[in-house]
Design a protein around this motif. Structure first.
Motif, PDB file in Angstrom:
ATOM      1  N   THR A 147       0.777  -1.078  -0.103  1.00  0.00           N
ATOM      2  CA  THR A 147       0.022   0.160   0.074  1.00  0.00           C
ATOM      3  C   THR A 147       0.962   1.232   0.018  1.00  0.00           C
ATOM      4  N   GLY A 148       0.185   2.420  -0.151  1.00  0.00           N
ATOM      5  CA  GLY A 148       1.095   3.553  -0.213  1.00  0.00           C
ATOM      6  C   GLY A 148       1.802   4.009  -1.452  1.00  0.00           C
ATOM      7  N   PRO A 149       2.387   4.927  -1.720  1.00  0.00           N
ATOM      8  CA  PRO A 149       3.102   5.120  -2.848  1.00  0.00           C
ATOM      9  C   PRO A 149       4.138   4.528  -3.036  1.00  0.00           C
ATOM     10  N   VAL A 150       4.386   4.384  -4.448  1.00  0.00           N
ATOM     11  CA  VAL A 150       5.664   3.797  -4.967  1.00  0.00           C
ATOM     12  C   VAL A 150       6.647   4.677  -5.661  1.00  0.00           C
ATOM     13  N   ILE A 151       7.870   4.606  -4.808  1.00  0.00           N
ATOM     14  CA  ILE A 151       9.063   5.398  -5.363  1.00  0.00           C
ATOM     15  C   ILE A 151       9.612   4.512  -6.617  1.00  0.00           C
ATOM     16  N   LEU A 152       9.807   5.116  -7.511  1.00  0.00           N
ATOM     17  CA  LEU A 152      10.547   4.604  -9.009  1.00  0.00           C
ATOM     18  C   LEU A 152      11.733   4.875  -9.155  1.00  0.00           C
ATOM     19  N   ASP A 153      12.625   4.189  -8.559  1.00  0.00           N
ATOM     20  CA  ASP A 153      14.010   4.454  -8.346  1.00  0.00           C
ATOM     21  C   ASP A 153      14.986   4.310  -9.693  1.00  0.00           C
ATOM     22  N   LEU A 154      15.221   5.344 -10.519  1.00  0.00           N
ATOM     23  CA  LEU A 154      15.801   5.184 -11.732  1.00  0.00           C
ATOM     24  C   LEU A 154      17.185   5.234 -11.646  1.00  0.00           C
ATOM     25  N   THR A 155      17.900   5.147 -10.524  1.00  0.00           N
ATOM     26  CA  THR A 155      19.544   5.320 -10.378  1.00  0.00           C
ATOM     27  C   THR A 155      20.190   4.285 -11.435  1.00  0.00           C
ATOM     28  N   GLY A 156      19.719   3.088 -11.629  1.00  0.00           N
ATOM     29  CA  GLY A 156      20.281   2.414 -12.325  1.00  0.00           C
ATOM     30  C   GLY A 156      20.093   2.224 -13.891  1.00  0.00           C
ATOM     31  N   LEU A 157      19.088   3.135 -14.078  1.00  0.00           N
ATOM     32  CA  LEU A 157      18.561   3.407 -15.616  1.00  0.00           C
ATOM     33  C   LEU A 157      19.714   4.252 -16.313  1.00  0.00           C
ATOM     34  N   ARG A 158      20.417   3.501 -17.515  1.00  0.00           N
ATOM     35  CA  ARG A 158      21.081   4.263 -18.374  1.00  0.00           C
ATOM     36  C   ARG A 158      20.777   5.213 -19.033  1.00  0.00           C
ATOM     37  N   SER A 159      19.317   4.943 -19.526  1.00  0.00           N
ATOM     38  CA  SER A 159      18.722   5.876 -20.757  1.00  0.00           C
ATOM     39  C   SER A 159      17.316   5.600 -20.645  1.00  0.00           C
ATOM     40  N   TRP A 160      16.417   6.317 -21.318  1.00  0.00           N
ATOM     41  CA  TRP A 160      15.224   6.002 -21.781  1.00  0.00           C
ATOM     42  C   TRP A 160      14.670   6.485 -22.962  1.00  0.00           C
ATOM     43  N   SER A 161      13.885   6.110 -23.795  1.00  0.00           N
ATOM     44  CA  SER A 161      13.247   6.567 -24.830  1.00  0.00           C
ATOM     45  C   SER A 161      11.693   7.417 -24.719  1.00  0.00           C
ATOM     46  N   ALA A 162      11.206   7.918 -25.606  1.00  0.00           N
ATOM     47  CA  ALA A 162      10.051   8.564 -25.539  1.00  0.00           C
ATOM     48  C   ALA A 162       9.139   7.616 -25.115  1.00  0.00           C
ATOM     49  N   GLU A 163       8.952   6.205 -25.378  1.00  0.00           N
ATOM     50  CA  GLU A 163       8.453   5.240 -25.138  1.00  0.00           C
ATOM     51  C   GLU A 163       8.448   4.981 -23.497  1.00  0.00           C
ATOM     52  N   GLY A 164       9.664   4.929 -23.268  1.00  0.00           N
ATOM     53  CA  GLY A 164       9.782   4.669 -21.769  1.00  0.00           C
ATOM     54  C   GLY A 164       9.271   5.830 -20.994  1.00  0.00           C
ATOM     55  N   ARG A 165       9.292   6.996 -21.139  1.00  0.00           N
ATOM     56  CA  ARG A 165       8.783   8.010 -20.442  1.00  0.00           C
ATOM     57  C   ARG A 165       7.287   7.968 -20.465  1.00  0.00           C
ATOM     58  N   LEU A 166       6.862   7.513 -21.729  1.00  0.00           N
ATOM     59  CA  LEU A 166       5.105   7.386 -21.784  1.00  0.00           C
ATOM     60  C   LEU A 166       4.947   6.303 -20.612  1.00  0.00           C
ATOM     61  N   ALA A 167       5.743   5.242 -20.631  1.00  0.00           N
ATOM     62  CA  ALA A 167       5.321   4.138 -19.977  1.00  0.00           C
ATOM     63  C   ALA A 167       5.278   4.458 -18.380  1.00  0.00           C
ATOM     64  N   ILE A 168       6.168   5.292 -17.954  1.00  0.00           N
ATOM     65  CA  ILE A 168       6.186   5.712 -16.541  1.00  0.00           C
ATOM     66  C   ILE A 168       4.936   6.578 -16.219  1.00  0.00           C
ATOM     67  N   ILE A 169       4.450   7.274 -17.349  1.00  0.00           N
ATOM     68  CA  ILE A 169       3.256   8.263 -17.148  1.00  0.00           C
ATOM     69  C   ILE A 169       2.104   7.237 -16.772  1.00  0.00           C
ATOM     70  N   GLU A 170       2.101   6.262 -17.887  1.00  0.00           N
ATOM     71  CA  GLU A 170       0.977   5.198 -17.599  1.00  0.00           C
ATOM     72  C   GLU A 170       1.125   4.396 -16.370  1.00  0.00           C
ATOM     73  N   ALA A 171       2.244   4.372 -15.930  1.00  0.00           N
ATOM     74  CA  ALA A 171       2.190   3.660 -14.511  1.00  0.00           C
ATOM     75  C   ALA A 171       1.650   4.386 -13.661  1.00  0.00           C
ATOM     76  N   ALA A 172       2.057   5.790 -13.723  1.00  0.00           N
ATOM     77  CA  ALA A 172       1.227   6.586 -12.721  1.00  0.00           C
ATOM     78  C   ALA A 172      -0.064   6.554 -12.646  1.00  0.00           C
TER      79      ALA A 172
END
Length: 131
Positions: A42-67
């Motif tokens: 329960t409660g909020p989810v912190i999405l830790d992107l420390t280990g993410l090397r990079s992302w695409s436009a589709e990746g950014r949209l996936a994060i918005i969809e996750a929200a």
């Protein structure tokens, strides 16, 4: 190339750590991870992107969809350590997505917030009176 993910449940929030490249080939794997996380804790989810090397436009949209997905499950999404090669700009028609400079800042923000008791949960004080 794809992503690796790890989920940790904390006292009043969860941490979803993602590593690798969040591109078109990894979006389905990321969505699966978010679905798995939404069903646990329960409660909020912190999405830790420390280990993410990079992302695409589709990746950014996936994060918005996750929200949106997490909001539908009654949970919020916060993002820590956005990659330097882009910013997360929600469209404005969805849930707020707080962004923290790194995981330590996100955890510090949660440490400052008082945790509310869950519905039906009793609170005990040191003086013996029920909350």
């Amino acid at each position: 190339m794809t992503i690796e993910w790890h989920y940790t449940v904390e006292r009043d929030h969860g941490i979803l750590s993602v590593a690798g490249y969040l591109g078109p080939d990894a979006v389905h794997r990321f969505a699966g991870a978010v679905g798995w996380v939404a069903a646990r804790g329960t409660g909020p989810v912190i999405l830790d992107l420390t280990g993410l090397r990079s992302w695409s436009a589709e990746g950014r949209l996936a994060i918005i969809e996750a929200a949106h997905h997490l909001a539908g499950a009654g949970r919020g999404l916060e993002v820590a350590a956005v990659p330097a090669d882009g910013s997360l700009v929600p469209s404005g028609d969805g849930p707020d997505i707080p962004v923290h400079r790194d995981l330590a800042a996100a955890l510090a923000a949660h440490a400052r917030r008082p945790s509310a008791p869950e519905e039906g949960q009793r609170v005990r004080r040191t003086d013996g009176r029920p909350g």
